[in-house]
Write an enzyme that holds these catalytic residues in place. Structure first.
Site, PDB file in Angstrom:
ATOM      1  N   GLU A 309      33.889  47.123  45.735  1.00 18.85           N
ATOM      2  CA  GLU A 309      32.779  47.573  45.339  1.00 18.85           C
ATOM      3  C   GLU A 309      31.553  47.855  46.705  1.00 18.85           C
ATOM      4  O   GLU A 309      30.609  47.523  46.227  1.00 18.85           O
ATOM      5  CB  GLU A 309      32.093  46.980  44.072  1.00 18.85           C
ATOM      6  CG  GLU A 309      33.058  46.978  43.060  1.00 18.85           C
ATOM      7  CD  GLU A 309      32.299  46.334  41.606  1.00 18.85           C
ATOM      8  OE1 GLU A 309      32.574  46.695  40.879  1.00 18.85           O
ATOM      9  OE2 GLU A 309      31.858  45.355  41.949  1.00 18.85           O
ATOM     10  N   ARG A 342      37.354  35.661  45.970  1.00 20.46           N
ATOM     11  CA  ARG A 342      37.583  36.481  44.612  1.00 20.46           C
ATOM     12  C   ARG A 342      38.668  37.481  44.934  1.00 20.46           C
ATOM     13  O   ARG A 342      38.839  38.090  46.044  1.00 20.46           O
ATOM     14  CB  ARG A 342      36.008  36.957  44.288  1.00 20.46           C
ATOM     15  CG  ARG A 342      35.274  36.333  43.699  1.00 20.46           C
ATOM     16  CD  ARG A 342      33.822  36.688  43.369  1.00 20.46           C
ATOM     17  NE  ARG A 342      34.061  37.453  41.950  1.00 20.46           N
ATOM     18  CZ  ARG A 342      33.761  38.657  41.633  1.00 20.46           C
ATOM     19  NH1 ARG A 342      33.625  39.516  42.396  1.00 20.46           N
ATOM     20  NH2 ARG A 342      33.603  38.867  40.410  1.00 20.46           N
ATOM     21  N   ASP A 383      38.242  44.338  34.377  1.00 19.65           N
ATOM     22  CA  ASP A 383      36.930  43.887  34.318  1.00 19.65           C
ATOM     23  C   ASP A 383      36.212  43.194  33.280  1.00 19.65           C
ATOM     24  O   ASP A 383      35.113  43.991  32.860  1.00 19.65           O
ATOM     25  CB  ASP A 383      35.962  44.895  35.152  1.00 19.65           C
ATOM     26  CG  ASP A 383      34.475  44.455  35.663  1.00 19.65           C
ATOM     27  OD1 ASP A 383      34.534  43.163  35.690  1.00 19.65           O
ATOM     28  OD2 ASP A 383      33.798  45.448  35.633  1.00 19.65           O
ATOM     29  N   GLU A 411      28.919  41.363  29.400  1.00 20.77           N
ATOM     30  CA  GLU A 411      28.367  42.441  30.176  1.00 20.77           C
ATOM     31  C   GLU A 411      28.950  43.873  29.327  1.00 20.77           C
ATOM     32  O   GLU A 411      28.317  44.772  29.254  1.00 20.77           O
ATOM     33  CB  GLU A 411      28.911  42.638  31.667  1.00 20.77           C
ATOM     34  CG  GLU A 411      28.712  43.842  32.182  1.00 20.77           C
ATOM     35  CD  GLU A 411      29.676  44.045  33.508  1.00 20.77           C
ATOM     36  OE1 GLU A 411      29.725  45.118  34.132  1.00 20.77           O
ATOM     37  OE2 GLU A 411      29.838  42.692  33.905  1.00 20.77           O
TER      38      GLU A 411
END
Length: 718
Positions: A309, A342, A383, A411
């Protein structure tokens, strides 16, 4: 005013006071409320806890004493003496073999409990009853003290105890996505707890209460800053502030960690490169690590998000993830630190399915990481969706320690206002069988190291904690913080048992309160999956903030940011074909799992559209067509929330008014938004399927253009 008129005025107030539930609370105390136990329990607990005797001196033993003083005074309704002279029948003795000759002389079997385990045992000393809370380390004693308090809070007998418990996972961390300006990415509970402007000189008392709450559930580490990291956190100015927080947390067994920006040598170090194989870069990180450890001797290490990202990483310099992780691991290794790297990586420039990209990048690197590197893998391959199959990397890297990353903040699950207990979701993932070494190779056995004998083990939870008075944005979101800690300590404890513990400690031990609350919690995750993403649908949320439905979104710059990429709905059918005839990402699982997921007749229905693109008239196991089943599932989710509202309303006489009103308001929001989700998604999917709504199911209240026109640009947590 006449006397009788005054009496008529006051009488309702008097009756209200006599009949009122518990005093108003705001949720600040979390599950450490320590309200006085009922009369039928008083005598037994008082005789089993007549005095607190701590054998030894240290900040951690002092914290254990303070917690027992606080807890027992509240639970028993009176202070408990803390001097040896006051000890009689029922004294509680705390210490380690090193701090206490008495405990050393008992020959307790502590070696098998490891450095953080504890033993609680009822014994007889000199003809008097006593209770010993012992561990090999002071922090083990602290954990034991919290365990004893939990027993009393949940109304368990304590007069004949023999408990020995130790954590299954070595690193049990919270990951705070907190920024230096106190904003929180994907945070729904106010500003960051860390008031950097006032640190290091002002240490907010909330920092200690945060540490107490974490220690009570066995969390032993916290990553203070966002994985989308700002390199300034590594400057001397901020390291002094980090050290102040470390000082507060240390007595509670909590180490601090930092998210490190990979190009920090360029951003704050003046170098023209961050190439991990460049000697100057390696020297910069060694010097920076030495600097950190001089300030914080027990610093845990670094968490890194790289080449994901837009974040910088080793691939920017033609190097691998292993090259980057090993450089940092080399820098912290002399100090006992670790690097958590990660595995959340994906790129729309890679032609493969996003669900396969992390596997494809990391599987070839198995065995190439230094021993003090742990690869941090999300529970599912996309995700933090409302429901995902387990990540295919679990079981696929036997020579590389893997730790699981869960998202406590919701989220994609309604933020703070939707009541969604995540314990059931996490239990589902932990119990999933990878078949990596045959049947029984569960995800839990992967991450606890028992399957592959990992050198390090761990779990990370993306925190839902802010400066809201109730810590997590809502009363029920506290349960997910609690559940995460309990599962990180023992991945085999059941979600139902955790829900029962939390409800008893947070609300009431009264069965007429406990049973409906636990029932709501246990059904809540399936409800939200139904009204958001049933049957394996995923990533249908609106752009950026992920608030509300947006299954029609198709105009974002990256293909794999668009919901249409994930559901693939068209005139013929719906779902993402991940079988051999499609992206074949199912092949990243072990053959037994791939065969099950890859067959529309054997894949669990909850993952049907995750792995298969099917016609709208596909016949489901229950006899309905796929379209009719989709309508039924969306509707079932809304109905479930309405049932939760009814159950909660009935508890008004039994729950303090302030918290009851807050939960009631949030459930109203949840029901309205569940209806919005249901109607918007079905309006869109019907525009493609052209099927009528089945009999008995109402169509959306508005047309599709109405739902497309809804904009929420100021949704929190972006």
């Amino acid at each position: 005013m006449p006397r009788f008129a005054l009496l008529r005025l006051l009488l309702p107030m008097m009756v209200g006071l006599l009949c009122a539930p518990a005093a108003a609370e705001d949720g600040y105390d979390l599950w450490l409320r320590y309200r006085t136990v009922e009369p039928q329990w008083q005598e037994g607990y008082r005789t089993a806890a007549t005095a607190i005797v701590v054998e030894g001196e240290s900040p951690t033993l002092a914290a254990a004493r303070a917690e027992l003083e606080r807890g027992l005074a509240g639970l028993l309704g009176r202070p408990v003496p803390t001097t040896p002279e006051a000890a009689g029948d029922g004294a509680i003795i705390l210490g380690t073999p090193r701090s206490s000759p008495l405990i050393a002389g008992l020959g307790l079997p502590l070696d098998r409990l490891g450095p953080e385990g504890y033993l609680i045992r009822s014994i007889t000393l000199g003809g008097r009853r006593a209770m010993v809370i012992a561990g090999r380390s002071d922090v083990g004693v602290l954990y034991g003290a919290f365990r004893l308090l939990r027993l009393i809070q949940t109304r368990q007998p304590i007069d004949a105890l023999d408990l020995a418990e130790a954590p299954r996972l070595e690193r049990r961390l919270l990951n705070h996505w907190d920024n230096l300006d106190r904003s929180v990415e994907r945070g729904y509970a106010g500003l960051s707890l860390w008031d950097w402007q006032k640190l290091p000189h002002f240490r907010d008392p909330r920092y200690t209460d945060y540490a107490r709450a974490n220690a009570s559930i066995g969390i032993n580490g916290t990553v203070l800053n966002n994985v989308n990291s700002n390199a300034d956190i590594l400057t001397p100015q901020f390291l002094e502030k980090v050290a102040a927080l470390a000082d507060v947390f240390r007595p509670y067994g909590i180490r601090v960690y930092l998210s490190a920006r990979f190009n920090a040598p360029m951003a704050i170090g003046g170098l023209e490169t961050a190439d991990p194989l460049d000697p100057r870069v390696r020297a910069w990180w060694r010097a920076k690590s030495d600097e950190i450890y001089r300030r914080i001797p027990d610093f845990g290490g670094f968490l890194v998000k790289a080449n994901s990202e837009g974040q910088p990483g080793p691939q920017d310099f033609g190097r691998s993830h292993a090259d980057g992780a090993n450089m940092l691991a080399e820098a912290v290794e002399p100090h006992g630190g670790i690097v958590m790297w990660r595995a959340f990586v994906y790129s729309d420039e890679v032609p493969t399915d996003r669900a396969a990209q992390a596997y494809d990048e990391f599987k070839p690197l198995d065995g190439e990481f230094r021993p003090n590197v742990i690869v941090q893998v999300k529970n599912g391959p996309i995700d933090f969706q409302p429901r995902e199959p387990f990540h295919p990397l679990f079981g696929a890297m036997p020579r590389t320690p893997l730790m699981m990353e869960l998202q406590i903040t919701k989220e994609y699950l309604g933020f703070a206002t939707h009541l969604v207990y995540l314990g059931t979701m996490w239990e589902e993932v932990l119990d999933a069988d990878t078949h990596a070494q045959g049947e029984g190779s569960t995800v839990a056995r992967v991450i606890d190291g028992s399957l592959d004998d990992y050198a390090h083990t761990g779990m990370a939870g993306v925190a839902n904690i802010g400066n809201d008075r109730n810590w997590s944005g809502s009363q029920f979101d506290q349960a997910n913080w609690y559940a995460y800690g309990r599962l990180a300590w023992d991945p085999d404890v059941t979600a139902g048992a955790i829900a029962g513990e939390w409800a008893r400690m947070t609300w009431s031990n009264d069965p007429q309160v406990l049973e409906p609350i636990v029932g709501m919690m246990m059904d809540s995750h399936q409800a939200v999956v139904d009204y958001m993403t049933p049957l394996g649908l995923h990533h249908l949320m609106a752009t950026g903030h992920h608030y509300g439905p947006g299954p029609w979104v198709d105009d974002l710059e990256r293909a794999d940011w668009n919901p249409v990429y994930f559901h693939r709905a068209d005139r013929e059918g719906i779902g993402f074909d991940r079988t051999a005839s499609g992206s074949n990402s199912v092949s990243r699982y072990a053959p037994e799992v791939a065969a099950r997921f890859g067959d529309a007749g054997t894949v669990p229905e909850e993952f049907l559209l995750w792995f298969h693109h099917l016609p709208w008239d596909h016949r489901m196991a229950g006899g309905r067509t796929l379209w009719d089943e989709l309508v039924a599932r969306y509707t079932r989710g809304v109905t479930a929330v309405a049932g939760m509202r009814q159950a909660w309303a009935a508890l008004a006489p039994h729950v303090d008014a302030q918290r009851h009103a807050e939960v009631s308001d949030f459930l109203l929001i949840q029901q309205e938004e569940a209806q919005w989700w249901r109607d918007a998604c079905l309006a869109y999917f019907q525009s493609l399927s052209r099927r009528p709504f089945p009999e008995g199911y109402a169509p959306p209240a508005h047309d599709l253009e109405y739902y497309k026109a809804i904009r929420t640009p100021y949704a929190p947590g972006n």
